[in-house]
Design a protein around this motif. Structure first.
Motif, PDB file in Angstrom:
ATOM      1  N   LYS A 226       2.494   4.932  -8.809  1.00 50.47           N
ATOM      2  CA  LYS A 226       3.270   3.782  -9.299  1.00 50.47           C
ATOM      3  C   LYS A 226       2.338   2.581  -9.460  1.00 50.47           C
ATOM      4  O   LYS A 226       2.391   1.856 -10.465  1.00 50.47           O
ATOM      5  CB  LYS A 226       4.385   3.474  -8.298  1.00 50.47           C
ATOM      6  CG  LYS A 226       5.059   2.113  -8.443  1.00 50.47           C
ATOM      7  CD  LYS A 226       5.942   2.024  -9.664  1.00 50.47           C
ATOM      8  CE  LYS A 226       6.876   0.819  -9.600  1.00 50.47           C
ATOM      9  NZ  LYS A 226       6.201  -0.481  -9.444  1.00 50.47           N
ATOM     10  N   ILE A 227       1.461   2.374  -8.489  1.00 49.53           N
ATOM     11  CA  ILE A 227       0.503   1.271  -8.546  1.00 49.53           C
ATOM     12  C   ILE A 227      -0.459   1.452  -9.719  1.00 49.53           C
ATOM     13  O   ILE A 227      -0.740   0.508 -10.471  1.00 49.53           O
ATOM     14  CB  ILE A 227      -0.274   1.170  -7.215  1.00 49.53           C
ATOM     15  CG1 ILE A 227       0.653   0.676  -6.101  1.00 49.53           C
ATOM     16  CG2 ILE A 227      -1.485   0.249  -7.359  1.00 49.53           C
ATOM     17  CD1 ILE A 227       0.049   0.771  -4.712  1.00 49.53           C
ATOM     18  N   ASN A 287      -2.179  -9.231  -7.591  1.00 51.88           N
ATOM     19  CA  ASN A 287      -0.776  -9.656  -7.528  1.00 51.88           C
ATOM     20  C   ASN A 287       0.158  -8.534  -7.969  1.00 51.88           C
ATOM     21  O   ASN A 287       1.243  -8.348  -7.398  1.00 51.88           O
ATOM     22  CB  ASN A 287      -0.562 -10.892  -8.404  1.00 51.88           C
ATOM     23  CG  ASN A 287      -1.159 -12.150  -7.788  1.00 51.88           C
ATOM     24  OD1 ASN A 287      -1.259 -12.262  -6.567  1.00 51.88           O
ATOM     25  ND2 ASN A 287      -1.568 -13.089  -8.627  1.00 51.88           N
ATOM     26  N   SER A 288      -0.268  -7.785  -8.979  1.00 51.31           N
ATOM     27  CA  SER A 288       0.542  -6.653  -9.447  1.00 51.31           C
ATOM     28  C   SER A 288       0.638  -5.574  -8.375  1.00 51.31           C
ATOM     29  O   SER A 288       1.717  -5.021  -8.124  1.00 51.31           O
ATOM     30  CB  SER A 288      -0.075  -6.067 -10.722  1.00 51.31           C
ATOM     31  OG  SER A 288       0.572  -4.874 -11.098  1.00 51.31           O
ATOM     32  N   VAL A 289      -0.480  -5.286  -7.725  1.00 51.72           N
ATOM     33  CA  VAL A 289      -0.511  -4.245  -6.694  1.00 51.72           C
ATOM     34  C   VAL A 289       0.366  -4.632  -5.507  1.00 51.72           C
ATOM     35  O   VAL A 289       1.128  -3.807  -4.976  1.00 51.72           O
ATOM     36  CB  VAL A 289      -1.965  -3.984  -6.238  1.00 51.72           C
ATOM     37  CG1 VAL A 289      -1.989  -3.075  -5.007  1.00 51.72           C
ATOM     38  CG2 VAL A 289      -2.776  -3.360  -7.372  1.00 51.72           C
ATOM     39  N   ALA A 318      -5.975  -5.437  -2.472  1.00 52.23           N
ATOM     40  CA  ALA A 318      -5.258  -6.540  -3.120  1.00 52.23           C
ATOM     41  C   ALA A 318      -5.136  -7.742  -2.185  1.00 52.23           C
ATOM     42  O   ALA A 318      -5.345  -8.894  -2.595  1.00 52.23           O
ATOM     43  CB  ALA A 318      -3.880  -6.069  -3.563  1.00 52.23           C
ATOM     44  N   GLN A 319      -4.815  -7.479  -0.928  1.00 56.78           N
ATOM     45  CA  GLN A 319      -4.674  -8.578   0.031  1.00 56.78           C
ATOM     46  C   GLN A 319      -6.014  -9.248   0.301  1.00 56.78           C
ATOM     47  O   GLN A 319      -6.094 -10.481   0.406  1.00 56.78           O
ATOM     48  CB  GLN A 319      -4.074  -8.054   1.341  1.00 56.78           C
ATOM     49  CG  GLN A 319      -3.679  -9.163   2.309  1.00 56.78           C
ATOM     50  CD  GLN A 319      -2.665 -10.121   1.709  1.00 56.78           C
ATOM     51  OE1 GLN A 319      -1.581  -9.714   1.290  1.00 56.78           O
ATOM     52  NE2 GLN A 319      -3.014 -11.406   1.642  1.00 56.78           N
ATOM     53  N   TRP A 320      -7.072  -8.467   0.399  1.00 53.63           N
ATOM     54  CA  TRP A 320      -8.398  -9.047   0.607  1.00 53.63           C
ATOM     55  C   TRP A 320      -8.793  -9.940  -0.564  1.00 53.63           C
ATOM     56  O   TRP A 320      -9.362 -11.015  -0.371  1.00 53.63           O
ATOM     57  CB  TRP A 320      -9.435  -7.937   0.796  1.00 53.63           C
ATOM     58  CG  TRP A 320      -9.328  -7.219   2.112  1.00 53.63           C
ATOM     59  CD1 TRP A 320      -8.608  -7.600   3.210  1.00 53.63           C
ATOM     60  CD2 TRP A 320      -9.962  -5.985   2.458  1.00 53.63           C
ATOM     61  NE1 TRP A 320      -8.753  -6.681   4.221  1.00 53.63           N
ATOM     62  CE2 TRP A 320      -9.585  -5.674   3.793  1.00 53.63           C
ATOM     63  CE3 TRP A 320     -10.802  -5.102   1.793  1.00 53.63           C
ATOM     64  CZ2 TRP A 320     -10.029  -4.527   4.454  1.00 53.63           C
ATOM     65  CZ3 TRP A 320     -11.250  -3.959   2.445  1.00 53.63           C
ATOM     66  CH2 TRP A 320     -10.865  -3.677   3.763  1.00 53.63           C
ATOM     67  N   ILE A 321      -8.490  -9.485  -1.774  1.00 52.13           N
ATOM     68  CA  ILE A 321      -8.801 -10.288  -2.963  1.00 52.13           C
ATOM     69  C   ILE A 321      -8.029 -11.599  -2.928  1.00 52.13           C
ATOM     70  O   ILE A 321      -8.574 -12.679  -3.216  1.00 52.13           O
ATOM     71  CB  ILE A 321      -8.485  -9.497  -4.251  1.00 52.13           C
ATOM     72  CG1 ILE A 321      -9.471  -8.331  -4.412  1.00 52.13           C
ATOM     73  CG2 ILE A 321      -8.539 -10.407  -5.481  1.00 52.13           C
ATOM     74  CD1 ILE A 321      -9.081  -7.337  -5.486  1.00 52.13           C
TER      75      ILE A 321
END
Length: 326
Positions: A226-227, A287-289, A318-321
């Motif tokens: 899905k991601i 943000n999409s992930v 994604a959170q690290w980014i």
């Protein structure tokens, strides 16, 4: 009356084998000799006991008979017909359709012995059309076992021989659609390694394949795919090929997050992508992930829950980014 899974498999496989043998121009004599060995293999699997010594003896007898078959009883060109059959039997031996592996472990003979020999034998030649027929034979399964190396071996057959280098875009597309269909069928996706191998095979000329991959989803609707589908449907570049290449880089990168904090290798790749792709596109993708936070756990229809480790890696990246960008 309970149906016999061995008879079901034998009949289903025989019907597909006849089609494959005809497509690969296997002689009637070779077809019969080869089928006799596979019938014996299936019978031995059905009759196997938990006696380890007896199992090893059976494996040795089957190996000896197989070596006799390929050394003197059939034409060498028929080897390309035997190999996909070995893959198919090995896959079903590793699932729960037939008897448990704890009772019948003949997959060792196939997975660790016969299959690697034939997969790596460059003298077994497949034209692109041959390989397409092989994937038609292999694409539909009762179950795709994560323990059989099924997808890995199919892709390795191509890799060892460079089959797609001679293929038209149409043949390549149809072949990879068949392989992607195998991925589609999996009841759980432990990783996306084979999917990423397919992405490496895509060239700028494969416009139909690129469009197909952008729409690709899996049957179980698992979070990791899905991601990936969400990433493929972002608008990151105007040029279709540039856009696709950026997304491949991001998919590969987002799948590398491990541990509680970014590793030096992750940080290095982040800096590289910041320079080549740009921080805005990295943040857009992150943000999409993150919108898929609820997909960390996959729940089966029967209630069991498994961790989707691939989805977790994407979400962690994604959170690290996002943390770096704040």
């Amino acid at each position: 009356m309970t149906s016999n899974p061995y008879l079901t498999f034998k009949n289903d496989e025989l019907a597909k084998s006849k089609i494959l043998a005809k497509a690969l121009n296997v002689s009637e004599n070779d077809f019969i000799i080869i089928q006799n060995w596979f019938d014996l293999l299936l019978l031995k699997h059905e009759e196997a006991t938990s006696d380890k010594e007896e199992q090893l003896k059976t494996e040795k007898e089957l190996e000896t008979r197989f070596n006799e078959l390929i050394s003197s009883e059939i034409e060498r060109k028929s080897y390309k017909y035997i190999l996909p059959k070995l893959l198919h039997y090995n896959n079903v031996f590793n699932d729960a359709f037939l008897r448990s592996l704890y009772i019948a472990r003949l997959e060792t003979l196939l997975r660790d012995n016969l299959i690697p020999k034939l997969v790596n034998d460059k003298m077994i030649v497949y034209s692109p059309e041959d390989f397409l027929c092989v994937t038609v034979y292999l694409k539909d399964n009762y179950f795709v076992s994560p323990n059989s190396n099924f997808l890995e071996d199919i892709l390795k057959i191509e890799h060892v021989r460079g089959i797609f280098k001679q293929a038209t875009a149409k043949i390549k597309f149809e072949t990879l659609k068949n392989i992607l269909h195998i991925i589609y069928q999996k009841t759980f996706h432990h990783d996306i390694i084979c999917f990423k191998k397919i992405l490496k095979l895509v060239s700028e000329a494969d416009t139909g394949l690129i469009d197909y991959l952008k729409k690709f989803q899996v049957e179980n609707k698992q979070g990791c795919y899905k991601i990936i589908n969400d990433i493929f449907n972002l608008e990151l570049a105007e040029d279709n090929w540039d856009d696709f290449q950026i997304k491949i880089s991001l998919i590969n990168f987002f799948d590398t997050a491990r541990g509680a904090s970014p590793a030096p290798s992750w940080n290095k790749k982040f800096q590289e992508l910041s320079a080549t792709v740009g921080n805005n596109k990295l943040l857009q993708t992150a943000n999409s992930v993150i919108e898929n936070e609820n997909y960390k756990i996959y729940e089966f229809d029967y209630g069991a829950q498994w961790s989707d480790d691939t989805a977790k890696r994407f979400l962690k990246s994604a959170q690290w980014i996002k943390n770096i960008s704040q």
